[in-house]
Design a protein around this motif. Sequence first.
Motif, PDB file in Angstrom:
ATOM      1  N   ASP A  68       6.141  29.185  44.164  1.00  0.00           N
ATOM      2  CA  ASP A  68       7.324  28.416  44.048  1.00  0.00           C
ATOM      3  C   ASP A  68       6.973  27.837  42.623  1.00  0.00           C
ATOM      4  N   GLY A  69       6.688  28.858  41.750  1.00  0.00           N
ATOM      5  CA  GLY A  69       6.840  27.608  40.114  1.00  0.00           C
ATOM      6  C   GLY A  69       5.416  27.110  40.010  1.00  0.00           C
ATOM      7  N   ALA A  70       4.624  26.692  41.530  1.00  0.00           N
ATOM      8  CA  ALA A  70       3.060  25.829  41.156  1.00  0.00           C
ATOM      9  C   ALA A  70       2.041  27.160  41.513  1.00  0.00           C
ATOM     10  N   THR A  71       1.245  26.380  42.539  1.00  0.00           N
ATOM     11  CA  THR A  71       0.298  27.263  42.644  1.00  0.00           C
ATOM     12  C   THR A  71       0.461  27.658  44.112  1.00  0.00           C
ATOM     13  N   GLY A  72       1.360  27.435  44.723  1.00  0.00           N
ATOM     14  CA  GLY A  72       1.739  28.161  45.977  1.00  0.00           C
ATOM     15  C   GLY A  72       3.195  29.347  46.413  1.00  0.00           C
ATOM     16  N   ALA A  73       3.329  29.135  47.488  1.00  0.00           N
ATOM     17  CA  ALA A  73       4.499  30.321  47.663  1.00  0.00           C
ATOM     18  C   ALA A  73       5.114  30.220  48.767  1.00  0.00           C
ATOM     19  N   PHE A  74       6.240  30.865  48.703  1.00  0.00           N
ATOM     20  CA  PHE A  74       7.408  30.239  49.946  1.00  0.00           C
ATOM     21  C   PHE A  74       7.421  31.910  51.018  1.00  0.00           C
ATOM     22  N   VAL A  75       7.243  31.922  52.086  1.00  0.00           N
ATOM     23  CA  VAL A  75       6.832  33.144  52.797  1.00  0.00           C
ATOM     24  C   VAL A  75       8.255  33.368  54.235  1.00  0.00           C
ATOM     25  N   VAL A  76       8.398  34.790  54.093  1.00  0.00           N
ATOM     26  CA  VAL A  76       9.662  34.432  55.132  1.00  0.00           C
ATOM     27  C   VAL A  76       9.727  35.522  56.449  1.00  0.00           C
ATOM     28  N   TRP A  77       9.795  35.233  56.994  1.00  0.00           N
ATOM     29  CA  TRP A  77       9.215  36.456  58.437  1.00  0.00           C
ATOM     30  C   TRP A  77      10.534  36.420  59.854  1.00  0.00           C
ATOM     31  N   MET A  78      10.651  37.263  60.343  1.00  0.00           N
ATOM     32  CA  MET A  78      11.525  36.975  61.540  1.00  0.00           C
ATOM     33  C   MET A  78      10.742  36.908  62.532  1.00  0.00           C
TER      34      MET A  78
END
Length: 221
Positions: free
Chosen positions: A182-192
């Motif tokens: 996410d450009g910081a220290t986190g994230a986006f995660v995608v799933w089905m």
Amino acid sequence: MSLLSRTTPACALLLALLAVAPGQAVAQRLWDPTGVPVAPIPPARPYLPVSVGEGGGAFVIWSDERIDPTADAADAYVQRLLPTGLLAPGWPNGGIVLSDYPSIQYALAIALDGTGGALIFWEDRRHLISGGSGDIYGQRVTSSGAVAPGWLPGGSPICSAPGHQVLSTGFDELQPSLAISDGATGAFVVWMDYVNMPSFDIADVYAQHVTGAGTIAPGWP
């Protein structure tokens, strides 16, 4: 830069790094041309490893069955390599276990946290043995291999809704998963997600924004 991986007959997980300079038609091999051992493991099939560059080095993630090769119980691991091909200080020879709960942890995805560590997500079936469903779990590790503050040992639940959540396109762990910083220290995660179709006929696509502290980002459900 591209990363290649292979397994030997002894099932040692290997990584070979190839760097291509602009305008070069032939890749210039770095490290050992035959690969660098990441995690020598016993004769149990390691699930497809995925790696990501980090300051010239790499994080490598995979699942393997070293704890019990006779059971359907692959566990999730991560290893960090320096640009020299050596293991990063503090990282053990066989990698760091992210989750070794019963059943399967696989179909891993990774995003860098911007501070030398990484966030790793996986499909986790720990609740299947008690009649539950597959869920999405995650873990953030620091550059030294420690669990980052706010994250649970063995993984923090990202989505444990009813129905089955998978980090792969179907039930094939060889298909890609997706996590993006996410450009910081986190994230986006995608799933089905099969929450609306428990018969697994039709899946919906879901996403979540996870902070570096292991919490759901404000404004996200």
